[in-house]
Write a protein that holds these residues in place. Structure first.
Motif, PDB file in Angstrom:
ATOM      1  N   SER A   1      -1.013  -2.792  -8.066  1.00  0.00           N
ATOM      2  CA  SER A   1      -1.099  -2.771  -6.950  1.00  0.00           C
ATOM      3  C   SER A   1      -0.685  -1.105  -6.858  1.00  0.00           C
ATOM      4  O   SER A   1      -0.726  -0.481  -6.569  1.00  0.00           O
ATOM      5  CB  SER A   1       1.064  -3.314  -7.747  1.00  0.00           C
ATOM      6  N   ALA A   2      -0.182  -1.705  -5.064  1.00  0.00           N
ATOM      7  CA  ALA A   2       0.111   0.222  -4.989  1.00  0.00           C
ATOM      8  C   ALA A   2       1.714   0.525  -4.504  1.00  0.00           C
ATOM      9  O   ALA A   2       2.221  -0.280  -4.446  1.00  0.00           O
ATOM     10  CB  ALA A   2      -0.771   0.421  -3.379  1.00  0.00           C
ATOM     11  N   ARG A   3       2.168   1.657  -4.813  1.00  0.00           N
ATOM     12  CA  ARG A   3       3.337   1.919  -3.817  1.00  0.00           C
ATOM     13  C   ARG A   3       3.251   2.552  -2.004  1.00  0.00           C
ATOM     14  O   ARG A   3       2.375   3.112  -1.854  1.00  0.00           O
ATOM     15  CB  ARG A   3       3.610   3.247  -4.299  1.00  0.00           C
ATOM     16  N   TRP A   4       3.990   1.799  -1.550  1.00  0.00           N
ATOM     17  CA  TRP A   4       4.155   1.934  -0.783  1.00  0.00           C
ATOM     18  C   TRP A   4       5.775   2.891   0.023  1.00  0.00           C
ATOM     19  O   TRP A   4       6.468   2.706  -0.632  1.00  0.00           O
ATOM     20  CB  TRP A   4       4.215   0.483   0.450  1.00  0.00           C
ATOM     21  N   ARG A   5       5.209   3.989   1.002  1.00  0.00           N
ATOM     22  CA  ARG A   5       6.126   4.549   1.063  1.00  0.00           C
ATOM     23  C   ARG A   5       6.588   4.415   2.926  1.00  0.00           C
ATOM     24  O   ARG A   5       5.109   4.165   3.581  1.00  0.00           O
ATOM     25  CB  ARG A   5       6.000   5.944   0.889  1.00  0.00           C
ATOM     26  N   SER A   6       7.663   3.970   3.140  1.00  0.00           N
ATOM     27  CA  SER A   6       7.941   4.266   5.153  1.00  0.00           C
ATOM     28  C   SER A   6       9.228   5.109   4.616  1.00  0.00           C
ATOM     29  O   SER A   6      10.400   5.456   4.080  1.00  0.00           O
ATOM     30  CB  SER A   6       8.859   2.456   4.897  1.00  0.00           C
TER      31      SER A   6
ATOM     32  N   LEU B   1       8.216   1.397  -2.255  1.00  0.00           N
ATOM     33  CA  LEU B   1       8.548  -0.390  -2.726  1.00  0.00           C
ATOM     34  C   LEU B   1       6.587  -0.687  -3.412  1.00  0.00           C
ATOM     35  O   LEU B   1       6.198  -0.082  -2.463  1.00  0.00           O
ATOM     36  CB  LEU B   1       8.575  -0.699  -1.654  1.00  0.00           C
ATOM     37  N   GLU B   2       7.091  -0.943  -4.181  1.00  0.00           N
ATOM     38  CA  GLU B   2       6.131  -1.671  -5.088  1.00  0.00           C
ATOM     39  C   GLU B   2       4.961  -3.039  -4.890  1.00  0.00           C
ATOM     40  O   GLU B   2       6.170  -3.478  -3.829  1.00  0.00           O
ATOM     41  CB  GLU B   2       5.997  -2.026  -6.849  1.00  0.00           C
ATOM     42  N   SER B   3       4.043  -2.659  -4.372  1.00  0.00           N
ATOM     43  CA  SER B   3       3.359  -3.807  -3.171  1.00  0.00           C
ATOM     44  C   SER B   3       3.645  -5.453  -4.566  1.00  0.00           C
ATOM     45  O   SER B   3       3.635  -6.272  -3.656  1.00  0.00           O
ATOM     46  CB  SER B   3       1.756  -3.910  -2.786  1.00  0.00           C
TER      47      SER B   3
ATOM     48  N   ARG C   1      -3.334  -0.998   2.886  1.00  0.00           N
ATOM     49  CA  ARG C   1      -2.004   0.152   3.086  1.00  0.00           C
ATOM     50  C   ARG C   1      -0.730  -1.188   3.370  1.00  0.00           C
ATOM     51  O   ARG C   1      -0.953  -2.750   3.510  1.00  0.00           O
ATOM     52  CB  ARG C   1      -2.100   0.459   4.078  1.00  0.00           C
ATOM     53  N   ARG C   2       0.713  -0.352   3.690  1.00  0.00           N
ATOM     54  CA  ARG C   2       2.083  -1.265   4.236  1.00  0.00           C
ATOM     55  C   ARG C   2       1.206  -2.069   5.551  1.00  0.00           C
ATOM     56  O   ARG C   2       2.125  -2.798   5.851  1.00  0.00           O
ATOM     57  CB  ARG C   2       2.781  -0.503   3.638  1.00  0.00           C
ATOM     58  N   THR C   3       1.194  -0.701   6.533  1.00  0.00           N
ATOM     59  CA  THR C   3       0.682  -1.554   7.412  1.00  0.00           C
ATOM     60  C   THR C   3      -0.702  -2.956   7.591  1.00  0.00           C
ATOM     61  O   THR C   3      -1.230  -3.249   8.530  1.00  0.00           O
ATOM     62  CB  THR C   3       0.078  -0.175   8.284  1.00  0.00           C
TER      63      THR C   3
ATOM     64  N   ALA D   1       8.614 -10.237   6.346  1.00  0.00           N
ATOM     65  CA  ALA D   1       9.349  -9.043   5.388  1.00  0.00           C
ATOM     66  C   ALA D   1       8.733  -7.677   5.763  1.00  0.00           C
ATOM     67  O   ALA D   1       9.740  -7.120   5.691  1.00  0.00           O
ATOM     68  CB  ALA D   1       9.036  -9.498   4.213  1.00  0.00           C
ATOM     69  N   LEU D   2       7.164  -7.459   5.846  1.00  0.00           N
ATOM     70  CA  LEU D   2       6.702  -6.839   5.540  1.00  0.00           C
ATOM     71  C   LEU D   2       6.474  -6.008   7.088  1.00  0.00           C
ATOM     72  O   LEU D   2       6.424  -4.671   7.781  1.00  0.00           O
ATOM     73  CB  LEU D   2       5.634  -6.541   5.230  1.00  0.00           C
ATOM     74  N   GLU D   3       6.877  -6.695   8.693  1.00  0.00           N
ATOM     75  CA  GLU D   3       7.217  -5.920   9.700  1.00  0.00           C
ATOM     76  C   GLU D   3       5.182  -5.907  10.240  1.00  0.00           C
ATOM     77  O   GLU D   3       5.528  -4.801  11.157  1.00  0.00           O
ATOM     78  CB  GLU D   3       7.820  -5.373   9.817  1.00  0.00           C
ATOM     79  N   VAL D   4       4.242  -6.762  10.069  1.00  0.00           N
ATOM     80  CA  VAL D   4       3.368  -6.951  10.484  1.00  0.00           C
ATOM     81  C   VAL D   4       3.485  -7.415  11.461  1.00  0.00           C
ATOM     82  O   VAL D   4       3.679  -8.956  10.717  1.00  0.00           O
ATOM     83  CB  VAL D   4       2.023  -6.406   9.023  1.00  0.00           C
TER      84      VAL D   4
END
Length: 191
Positions: free
Chosen positions: A86-91, A102-104, A131-133, A167-170
């Motif tokens: 898992s990766a860490r996403w930063r917004s 947020l942890e993926s 990536r989060r996007t 939820a991820l707005e993608v």
């Protein structure tokens, strides 16, 4: 080869190299036995003398065997879990100062819970990477043999993945799904 299949490619490469090395060693041993190697006397013994080897040689063989055994165990354990970490996403917030981390893996848990609730599904595991996007969803679904695969896939895409996109707005989420059946041990891979 996808990111989820990298260990499989490495495994094939290592097993192939080991196989080639064993074939070469076997071929050289046969050639030496029949006197086809000019640097080996076919009537000589494998090791000089008839004495037992020194103690340090025995300990070196034992140490080598232990290291080889541990490497084999590590390889076996790597086969059990092949999904990406898992990766860490930063917004960054636009309305408020600061950021959200947020942890993926946290985003994957509700997806797995949704899929487990579908008819004919025994268990489900999910991982989100990338990536989060541009997230990538990896699903491992264990289902009953009588399940309609196309209907299950459609339900996952239209419900669980749609909720994840919202939820991820993608707009898009790349999905890799591995489907296993409980009784027949068949594995079907759907991309």
């Amino acid at each position: 080869m996808s990111r989820a299949d990298r260990p499989a490619g490495l495994n094939r490469t290592l097993i192939g190299l080991l196989g080639v090395a064993l074939l070469v060693a076997g071929g050289l041993a046969i050639a030496a036995h029949y006197g086809r190697l000019w640097w080996v006397d076919e009537h000589s013994t494998l090791v000089p003398g008839t004495e037992a080897p020194p103690t340090w040689v025995l300990w070196a063989v034992v140490a080598g065997a232990v290291v080889l055994g541990l490497l084999c165990l590590r390889w076996l354990l790597a086969q059990l879990f092949r999904m990406p970490k898992s990766a860490r996403w930063r917004s960054e917030g636009s309305a408020w100062p600061g950021s959200t981390v947020l942890e993926s893996s946290t985003t994957a848990e509700p997806v797995a819970a949704d899929v487990e609730g579908y008819e004919g599904v025994r268990s489900a595991s999910a991982w989100v990477s990338g990536r989060r996007t541009q997230p990538r969803l990896h699903l491992l679904v264990t289902a009953e043999p009588a399940v309609d695969v196309s209907a299950l896939r459609e339900r996952i895409m239209s419900h669980a993945v749609a909720r994840l996109r919202e939820a991820l707005e993608v707009e898009t989420v790349a999905v890799t799904m591995e489907l296993r059946f409980t009784e027949d041990k068949k594995v079907a891979r759907v991309n």
